[in-house]
Motif scaffolding. Structure first.
Motif, PDB file in Angstrom:
ATOM      1  N   TYR A  31       0.840  -1.204   0.000  1.00 51.49           N
ATOM      2  CA  TYR A  31       0.000   0.000   0.000  1.00 51.49           C
ATOM      3  C   TYR A  31       0.876   1.255   0.000  1.00 51.49           C
ATOM      4  O   TYR A  31       0.627   2.207  -0.750  1.00 51.49           O
ATOM      5  CB  TYR A  31      -0.892   0.040   1.237  1.00 51.49           C
ATOM      6  CG  TYR A  31      -2.026  -0.950   1.294  1.00 51.49           C
ATOM      7  CD1 TYR A  31      -2.278  -1.843   0.250  1.00 51.49           C
ATOM      8  CD2 TYR A  31      -2.869  -0.985   2.396  1.00 51.49           C
ATOM      9  CE1 TYR A  31      -3.329  -2.747   0.319  1.00 51.49           C
ATOM     10  CE2 TYR A  31      -3.925  -1.890   2.470  1.00 51.49           C
ATOM     11  CZ  TYR A  31      -4.142  -2.766   1.437  1.00 51.49           C
ATOM     12  OH  TYR A  31      -5.184  -3.654   1.524  1.00 51.49           O
ATOM     13  N   PHE A  32       1.865   1.261   0.898  1.00 55.04           N
ATOM     14  CA  PHE A  32       2.738   2.435   1.013  1.00 55.04           C
ATOM     15  C   PHE A  32       3.481   2.685  -0.298  1.00 55.04           C
ATOM     16  O   PHE A  32       3.566   3.830  -0.771  1.00 55.04           O
ATOM     17  CB  PHE A  32       3.732   2.244   2.156  1.00 55.04           C
ATOM     18  CG  PHE A  32       4.724   3.363   2.291  1.00 55.04           C
ATOM     19  CD1 PHE A  32       4.348   4.576   2.846  1.00 55.04           C
ATOM     20  CD2 PHE A  32       6.038   3.211   1.842  1.00 55.04           C
ATOM     21  CE1 PHE A  32       5.264   5.624   2.961  1.00 55.04           C
ATOM     22  CE2 PHE A  32       6.955   4.249   1.951  1.00 55.04           C
ATOM     23  CZ  PHE A  32       6.566   5.453   2.517  1.00 55.04           C
ATOM     24  N   ASP A  33       4.021   1.624  -0.897  1.00 54.75           N
ATOM     25  CA  ASP A  33       4.762   1.776  -2.151  1.00 54.75           C
ATOM     26  C   ASP A  33       3.859   2.304  -3.263  1.00 54.75           C
ATOM     27  O   ASP A  33       4.280   3.120  -4.087  1.00 54.75           O
ATOM     28  CB  ASP A  33       5.384   0.440  -2.564  1.00 54.75           C
ATOM     29  CG  ASP A  33       6.577   0.058  -1.692  1.00 54.75           C
ATOM     30  OD1 ASP A  33       7.155   0.963  -1.054  1.00 54.75           O
ATOM     31  OD2 ASP A  33       6.912  -1.141  -1.630  1.00 54.75           O
TER      32      ASP A  33
ATOM     33  N   LEU B 199      -0.188   0.672   8.862  1.00 52.78           N
ATOM     34  CA  LEU B 199       0.629   1.173   7.757  1.00 52.78           C
ATOM     35  C   LEU B 199       1.934   1.748   8.292  1.00 52.78           C
ATOM     36  O   LEU B 199       3.020   1.444   7.781  1.00 52.78           O
ATOM     37  CB  LEU B 199      -0.141   2.246   6.989  1.00 52.78           C
ATOM     38  CG  LEU B 199       0.592   2.892   5.821  1.00 52.78           C
ATOM     39  CD1 LEU B 199       0.726   1.921   4.655  1.00 52.78           C
ATOM     40  CD2 LEU B 199      -0.127   4.163   5.361  1.00 52.78           C
ATOM     41  N   ARG B 200       1.844   2.550   9.337  1.00 56.10           N
ATOM     42  CA  ARG B 200       3.035   3.163   9.928  1.00 56.10           C
ATOM     43  C   ARG B 200       3.997   2.094  10.441  1.00 56.10           C
ATOM     44  O   ARG B 200       5.209   2.151  10.189  1.00 56.10           O
ATOM     45  CB  ARG B 200       2.637   4.105  11.065  1.00 56.10           C
ATOM     46  CG  ARG B 200       3.804   4.753  11.802  1.00 56.10           C
ATOM     47  CD  ARG B 200       3.311   5.659  12.906  1.00 56.10           C
ATOM     48  NE  ARG B 200       4.408   6.261  13.633  1.00 56.10           N
ATOM     49  CZ  ARG B 200       4.986   5.720  14.710  1.00 56.10           C
ATOM     50  NH1 ARG B 200       4.563   4.534  15.164  1.00 56.10           N
ATOM     51  NH2 ARG B 200       5.976   6.341  15.318  1.00 56.10           N
ATOM     52  N   ASP B 201       3.472   1.110  11.159  1.00 52.57           N
ATOM     53  CA  ASP B 201       4.336   0.060  11.699  1.00 52.57           C
ATOM     54  C   ASP B 201       4.998  -0.751  10.585  1.00 52.57           C
ATOM     55  O   ASP B 201       6.172  -1.121  10.682  1.00 52.57           O
ATOM     56  CB  ASP B 201       3.523  -0.877  12.592  1.00 52.57           C
ATOM     57  CG  ASP B 201       3.478  -0.404  14.044  1.00 52.57           C
ATOM     58  OD1 ASP B 201       3.928   0.731  14.304  1.00 52.57           O
ATOM     59  OD2 ASP B 201       2.991  -1.159  14.907  1.00 52.57           O
ATOM     60  N   ALA B 202       4.260  -1.027   9.527  1.00 50.56           N
ATOM     61  CA  ALA B 202       4.810  -1.813   8.425  1.00 50.56           C
ATOM     62  C   ALA B 202       5.935  -1.077   7.717  1.00 50.56           C
ATOM     63  O   ALA B 202       6.881  -1.690   7.215  1.00 50.56           O
ATOM     64  CB  ALA B 202       3.707  -2.166   7.425  1.00 50.56           C
ATOM     65  N   VAL B 203       5.834   0.256   7.676  1.00 52.00           N
ATOM     66  CA  VAL B 203       6.861   1.065   7.009  1.00 52.00           C
ATOM     67  C   VAL B 203       8.079   1.268   7.906  1.00 52.00           C
ATOM     68  O   VAL B 203       9.221   1.135   7.478  1.00 52.00           O
ATOM     69  CB  VAL B 203       6.274   2.430   6.586  1.00 52.00           C
ATOM     70  CG1 VAL B 203       7.365   3.363   6.083  1.00 52.00           C
ATOM     71  CG2 VAL B 203       5.204   2.235   5.520  1.00 52.00           C
TER      72      VAL B 203
END
Length: 435
Positions: free
Chosen positions: A218-220, A315-319
């Motif tokens: 998602y972030f990418d 999302l923040r933790d995954a990044v």
């Protein structure tokens, strides 16, 4: 654009309805004669909310042929020019010449990808159909452009990742029982929610590693498609580092000037103006939401360092893949997202920073509605003194006496002065009552 391809896409989508989807807390309006716009971050459930409208209409006996759905993130449709968009209506009317076009429900998903789309939508609204739903992942394109071209006709219904109540519904956790076993499940569900966030697809996954990988994807996609490709940015690795820096600074005022100095010290080149623009773009695509420091002076509000909150804790933790315990920061982020989710059109959310700090001031019109402090626990005496002092200072600065401290799982009423009471509330309980 090949009309045959458009016809195949329209028919394929019609064949997929009804879809098996869980409902969100709030349904989209049906039949109010306005264009309904659904802005929100990628993968938060915008398309699913539109599909739920179709499910509802099908249950009322509406013929599935009356649904025209076009998803513009299709690799072929995304290349369509605004001059070709009339082919959509031509393809549909050729397929169903017996269906009056003014009875058709039209759904345009991620329409902001087509330049000049707003004039197409306005033409449809004026001459063909009043049943129009459009979704998109860019706040600016679904607000300023629509408002200027459509002159007040759109009705905006912003979508965020799941609320805690929706999360519990997706997970099958009861939210209306006060039996101790159910409360234990509720507390455990909150811990999971505070960590993994509320992207619907991720919530329904079982594999923790797959959840992380999905959120990183998602972030990418936000980085490469919504920022780099859409805004024609270069310097991708600097942009990636910059977004991570903002994420890492969660709950604190963010100095872009300071981040600029840090980037320069690493031997990387980027202008300060670019960093300000990038922060605006990241907010436009809903990666971040920001608030200003409260003041009675508009000039001071505008010049204050903003706080940036991330659209989703998972999302923040995954990044960032944080090594330290971030529960308190994530709790504050969760509280902010619920305040933002449930705000009215005349609400403004601020933070307060004087000698002490108060996490949130909610102002409705000209009235300060409530003050909220967020901390994981009040058990430590220094933490207790600091949180009470900060919210009390904000109370005196604003005149507001509706004071709350939200914790993980503590309940207490604290009388700090005569007539001034601070209500300490467990986060899981507060999240279920503020909706």
């Amino acid at each position: 654009m090949d009309k045959l391809y458009l016809k195949s896409q329209i028919a394929m989508r019609q064949a997929e309805f009804p879809t098996d989807l869980k409902k969100r807390e709030k349904s989209l309006p049906v039949g109010d004669g306005k264009i309904v716009t659904i802005p929100g971050v990628r993968r938060c459930g915008k398309s699913s909310r539109m599909e739920n409208v179709i499910n509802e209409l099908l249950s009322q006996g509406i013929d599935r042929r009356r649904f025209l759905w076009v998803g513009f993130d299709d690799e072929r449709l995304v290349k369509m020019s605004s001059d070709e968009m009339h082919l959509i209506l031509e393809a549909y009317t050729e397929m169903y010449p017996d269906i009056p076009i003014n009875s058709v429900y039209m759904f345009f998903d991620e329409i902001q990808l087509i330049e000049g789309w707003e004039y197409f939508v306005m033409r449809i609204y004026k001459h063909y159909s009043k049943n129009i739903y459009i979704s998109g992942s860019n706040a600016t394109m679904l607000s300023s452009e629509l408002k200027s071209v459509l002159r007040g006709w759109p009705e905006e219904d912003e979508t965020l990742p799941l609320s805690f109540k929706e999360y519990c519904n997706f997970k099958g956790v009861k939210t209306d029982s006060w039996l101790e076993p159910d409360l234990a499940k509720l507390r455990n569900a909150f811990l999971e929610y505070n960590n993994e966030g509320g992207f619907p697809e991720v919530v329904l996954m079982e594999n923790p590693l797959l959840k992380v990988k999905t959120l990183q994807t998602y972030f990418d996609t936000m980085l490469l498609k919504d920022l780099v490709e859409h805004y024609k940015l270069s310097n991708i690795e600097v942009l990636r580092y910059y977004l991570k820096r903002i994420m890492a600074n969660l709950t604190k005022p963010t100095s872009i000037r300071s981040i600029h100095g840090d980037i320069k010290s690493r031997g990387l080149k980027v202008s300060k103006d670019d960093l300000y623009d990038w922060a605006n773009y990241a907010c436009d695509i809903f990666m971040f939401l920001r608030i200003s420091n409260y003041s009675k002076s508009l000039q001071k509000i505008e010049s204050s360092q903003p706080k940036y909150y991330c659209i989703d804790n998972g999302l923040r933790d995954a990044v960032l893949l944080p090594q330290s315990n971030d529960d308190g920061k994530k709790l504050e982020n969760t509280v902010f997202l619920q305040l933002y989710r449930t705000r009215t059109p005349i609400d403004t959310i601020y933070y307060y920073q004087g000698k002490g700090e108060c996490d949130f001031i909610v102002q409705r019109g000209t009235e300060i509605l409530k003050l909220i402090q967020v901390t994981w626990s009040m058990m430590d005496s220094d933490t207790r003194k600091r949180e009470i002092a900060g919210i009390l200072e904000a109370s005196k600065a604003t005149g507001c006496k509706n004071l709350q401290i939200i914790t993980y799982d503590e309940t207490e009423d604290i009388e700090v002065e005569e007539g001034i009471m601070i209500h300490v509330i467990p986060a899981w309980q507060w999240l279920l009552t503020l909706s």
